[in-house]
Design a protein around this motif. Structure first.
Motif, mmCIF file in Angstrom:
data_model
loop_
_atom_site.group_PDB
_atom_site.id
_atom_site.type_symbol
_atom_site.label_atom_id
_atom_site.label_comp_id
_atom_site.label_asym_id
_atom_site.label_seq_id
_atom_site.Cartn_x
_atom_site.Cartn_y
_atom_site.Cartn_z
ATOM 1 N N THR A 22 8.676 -30.319 70.412
ATOM 2 C CA THR A 22 7.490 -29.480 70.567
ATOM 3 C C THR A 22 6.252 -30.180 70.015
ATOM 4 O O THR A 22 5.180 -30.179 70.628
ATOM 5 C CB THR A 22 7.688 -28.130 69.842
ATOM 6 N N PHE A 23 6.399 -30.796 68.852
ATOM 7 C CA PHE A 23 5.287 -31.516 68.225
ATOM 8 C C PHE A 23 4.841 -32.697 69.084
ATOM 9 O O PHE A 23 3.638 -32.905 69.305
ATOM 10 C CB PHE A 23 5.703 -32.004 66.838
ATOM 11 N N LEU A 24 5.805 -33.468 69.593
ATOM 12 C CA LEU A 24 5.472 -34.628 70.412
ATOM 13 C C LEU A 24 4.759 -34.211 71.701
ATOM 14 O O LEU A 24 3.886 -34.926 72.197
ATOM 15 C CB LEU A 24 6.737 -35.420 70.743
ATOM 16 N N ARG A 25 5.132 -33.042 72.242
ATOM 17 C CA ARG A 25 4.441 -32.526 73.434
ATOM 18 C C ARG A 25 3.008 -32.138 73.075
ATOM 19 O O ARG A 25 2.063 -32.409 73.830
ATOM 20 C CB ARG A 25 5.207 -31.324 73.981
ATOM 21 N N LYS A 26 2.823 -31.518 71.921
ATOM 22 C CA LYS A 26 1.489 -31.075 71.495
ATOM 23 C C LYS A 26 0.548 -32.259 71.280
ATOM 24 O O LYS A 26 -0.649 -32.183 71.580
ATOM 25 C CB LYS A 26 1.591 -30.255 70.202
ATOM 26 N N VAL A 27 1.084 -33.358 70.726
ATOM 27 C CA VAL A 27 0.224 -34.527 70.463
ATOM 28 C C VAL A 27 0.196 -35.471 71.658
ATOM 29 O O VAL A 27 -0.289 -36.597 71.563
ATOM 30 C CB VAL A 27 0.678 -35.286 69.188
ATOM 31 N N LYS A 28 0.799 -34.989 72.789
ATOM 32 C CA LYS A 28 0.732 -35.687 74.076
ATOM 33 C C LYS A 28 1.489 -37.020 74.101
ATOM 34 O O LYS A 28 1.164 -37.912 74.889
ATOM 35 C CB LYS A 28 -0.728 -35.900 74.502
ATOM 36 N N LEU A 29 2.488 -37.168 73.220
ATOM 37 C CA LEU A 29 3.379 -38.326 73.322
ATOM 38 C C LEU A 29 4.476 -38.075 74.360
ATOM 39 O O LEU A 29 5.124 -39.008 74.830
ATOM 40 C CB LEU A 29 4.005 -38.632 71.959
ATOM 41 N N LEU A 30 4.685 -36.791 74.679
ATOM 42 C CA LEU A 30 5.563 -36.408 75.779
ATOM 43 C C LEU A 30 4.720 -35.649 76.794
ATOM 44 O O LEU A 30 3.982 -34.742 76.420
ATOM 45 C CB LEU A 30 6.698 -35.494 75.286
ATOM 46 N N ASP A 31 4.803 -36.033 78.057
ATOM 47 C CA ASP A 31 4.114 -35.276 79.094
ATOM 48 C C ASP A 31 5.135 -34.700 80.076
ATOM 49 O O ASP A 31 6.330 -34.971 79.985
ATOM 50 C CB ASP A 31 3.087 -36.141 79.830
ATOM 51 N N LYS A 32 4.661 -33.880 80.993
ATOM 52 C CA LYS A 32 5.546 -33.171 81.911
ATOM 53 C C LYS A 32 6.398 -34.132 82.739
ATOM 54 O O LYS A 32 7.607 -33.922 82.931
ATOM 55 C CB LYS A 32 4.723 -32.276 82.832
ATOM 56 N N GLU A 33 5.786 -35.201 83.221
ATOM 57 C CA GLU A 33 6.518 -36.167 84.060
ATOM 58 C C GLU A 33 7.639 -36.837 83.274
ATOM 59 O O GLU A 33 8.771 -36.974 83.764
ATOM 60 C CB GLU A 33 5.552 -37.229 84.585
ATOM 61 N N PHE A 34 7.337 -37.240 82.027
ATOM 62 C CA PHE A 34 8.352 -37.891 81.205
ATOM 63 C C PHE A 34 9.488 -36.924 80.887
ATOM 64 O O PHE A 34 10.675 -37.292 80.934
ATOM 65 C CB PHE A 34 7.737 -38.404 79.899
ATOM 66 N N ILE A 35 9.140 -35.678 80.562
ATOM 67 C CA ILE A 35 10.156 -34.684 80.216
ATOM 68 C C ILE A 35 11.088 -34.422 81.395
ATOM 69 O O ILE A 35 12.307 -34.318 81.229
ATOM 70 C CB ILE A 35 9.484 -33.371 79.744
ATOM 71 N N GLU A 36 10.527 -34.339 82.604
ATOM 72 C CA GLU A 36 11.357 -34.123 83.790
ATOM 73 C C GLU A 36 12.331 -35.279 84.000
ATOM 74 O O GLU A 36 13.513 -35.068 84.292
ATOM 75 C CB GLU A 36 10.463 -33.953 85.022
ATOM 76 N N LYS A 37 11.832 -36.509 83.849
ATOM 77 C CA LYS A 37 12.705 -37.675 84.014
ATOM 78 C C LYS A 37 13.750 -37.741 82.906
ATOM 79 O O LYS A 37 14.921 -38.075 83.153
ATOM 80 C CB LYS A 37 11.864 -38.952 84.022
ATOM 81 N N ALA A 38 13.337 -37.420 81.672
ATOM 82 C CA ALA A 38 14.263 -37.458 80.545
ATOM 83 C C ALA A 38 15.337 -36.382 80.685
ATOM 84 O O ALA A 38 16.510 -36.610 80.349
ATOM 85 C CB ALA A 38 13.504 -37.278 79.232
ATOM 86 N N ASN A 39 14.948 -35.196 81.174
ATOM 87 C CA ASN A 39 15.928 -34.135 81.421
ATOM 88 C C ASN A 39 16.964 -34.575 82.448
ATOM 89 O O ASN A 39 18.169 -34.344 82.283
ATOM 90 C CB ASN A 39 15.216 -32.868 81.925
ATOM 91 N N ASN A 40 16.484 -35.204 83.496
ATOM 92 C CA ASN A 40 17.363 -35.705 84.543
ATOM 93 C C ASN A 40 18.308 -36.774 83.995
ATOM 94 O O ASN A 40 19.512 -36.776 84.291
ATOM 95 C CB ASN A 40 16.517 -36.285 85.685
ATOM 96 N N PHE A 41 17.772 -37.674 83.168
ATOM 97 C CA PHE A 41 18.572 -38.742 82.553
ATOM 98 C C PHE A 41 19.623 -38.158 81.612
ATOM 99 O O PHE A 41 20.788 -38.582 81.626
ATOM 100 C CB PHE A 41 17.650 -39.687 81.788
ATOM 101 N N ALA A 42 19.222 -37.159 80.832
ATOM 102 C CA ALA A 42 20.158 -36.540 79.894
ATOM 103 C C ALA A 42 21.286 -35.830 80.646
ATOM 104 O O ALA A 42 22.462 -35.916 80.266
ATOM 105 C CB ALA A 42 19.433 -35.560 78.978
ATOM 106 N N PHE A 43 20.916 -35.130 81.735
ATOM 107 C CA PHE A 43 21.897 -34.369 82.496
ATOM 108 C C PHE A 43 22.866 -35.271 83.256
ATOM 109 O O PHE A 43 24.066 -34.999 83.316
ATOM 110 C CB PHE A 43 21.175 -33.440 83.482
ATOM 111 N N LYS A 44 22.348 -36.359 83.823
ATOM 112 C CA LYS A 44 23.179 -37.207 84.675
ATOM 113 C C LYS A 44 23.882 -38.340 83.933
ATOM 114 O O LYS A 44 24.867 -38.885 84.431
ATOM 115 C CB LYS A 44 22.326 -37.797 85.809
ATOM 116 N N VAL A 45 23.381 -38.702 82.751
ATOM 117 C CA VAL A 45 23.955 -39.847 82.035
ATOM 118 C C VAL A 45 24.425 -39.477 80.625
ATOM 119 O O VAL A 45 25.619 -39.573 80.313
ATOM 120 C CB VAL A 45 22.945 -41.016 81.951
#
Length: 312
Positions: A22-45
């Protein structure tokens, strides 16, 4: 005081990882595009490798508990069956009914089950909870597709649905792990070490990404349903399952595995699946958000009580 500290030590590491996201999203170190890709990576790998690794390292023949598996399967079917009777009487809109039912039974078992079990009982407990995960996740998916399809105007091709469930990376990872464990297949040491290293990253990364992803607006729009489902999902249903499990003689690691199955927040994938149907995907996303926010408190409370009475 000892039980209080124990409960804090179980819940806080999980919640802290979500807060980091949550903090990393607030300080913009995580953005929506990265989170979507990371979610996909976590789910598939990451999560499939985690399931494989836990099952591979456990002795399935020793931890496979038929009574536990049958109880877990039946309790989920009973919950869904009961909701099919109760929810239509309380919820008017078809597109809301499927989301409410799914929200009440379907939890983040994969994401929270392993860390909860490990934090409560240690690494030796992972065989039991991971084996249960391998059985319950396909059932969760089958039930979710049936429920969403039942209340949708866009009926599914069930052959395609079954194929998509079989191709689910979590199910594949679990199945391969079971095969390797039952046949006593040993990986070369360097591969085993690599798999273990990847598996070790799965839970922290998935929890951080989940924390970064929970950003929902317009909560007031569905406040009544959000309140009802959150209370049912995080308090009423876990309490009923735990009491029933105790009556049937479950305690310790087995009770912990059942607790890890029902106590976590609504599964993130419930929102993704709701998008594919003519259902209230906004409500589904809000349920993930609200239950994720309150689940650390309810999980802590249950753990403290169960530890205090000697069942954990």
């Amino acid at each position: 005081m000892e039980n209080l500290i124990f409960s804090f030590n179980v819940v806080l590491p999980i919640f802290s990882l979500m807060l980091i996201g949550t903090f990393l999203r607030k300080v913009k170190l995580l953005d929506k595009e990265f989170i979507e890709k990371a979610n996909n990576f976590a789910f598939k790998v990451l999560l499939p490798v985690l399931l494989f690794n836990n099952i591979y390292k456990s002795h399935i023949s020793e931890v496979f508990n038929v009574k536990l598996i049958v109880f877990a399967v039946l309790i989920n079917i009973v919950i869904v069956g009961t909701m099919f009777i109760v929810v239509p009487k309380l919820v008017k809109e078809n597109r809301d009914r499927s989301i409410v039912i799914q929200g009440l039974y379907r939890s983040n078992f994969v994401l929270f089950g392993v860390p909860l079990s490990r934090n409560i009982f240690g690494p030796d407990s992972l065989g039991t909870v991971t084996t249960l995960t391998a059985i319950i996740i396909p059932i969760y998916n089958f039930l979710a597709v049936f429920i969403l399809d039942w209340y949708s105007n866009d009926k599914s091709d069930y052959k395609k649905t079954i194929v998509s469930i079989i191709k689910n990376p979590l199910i594949i990872g679990s199945f391969i792990g079971i095969v390797f464990s039952l046949l006593n297949i040993e990986l070369p040491q360097f591969i085993e070490k690599t798999v273990a290293d990847v598996a070790a990253t799965a839970t922290p990364i998935a929890l951080i990404i989940l924390g970064g992803d929970i950003e929902i607006k317009n909560l007031g729009k569905n406040m009544q349903l959000l309140f009802s489902v959150t209370v049912g999902k995080l308090l009423i249903i876990p309490a009923i399952v735990i009491i029933t499990a105790i009556i049937f003689g479950f305690k310790g690691v087995e009770l912990g595995a059942l607790f890890s199955m029902v106590a976590p927040s609504v599964a993130v994938s419930s929102y993704t699946m709701a998008l594919q149907y003519e259902c209230n995907s906004e409500l589904a996303g809000q349920l993930v958000f609200v239950t994720t926010m309150f689940s650390p408190v309810t999980i802590f409370t249950f753990i403290f009580i169960l530890k205090s009475v000697g069942l954990f």
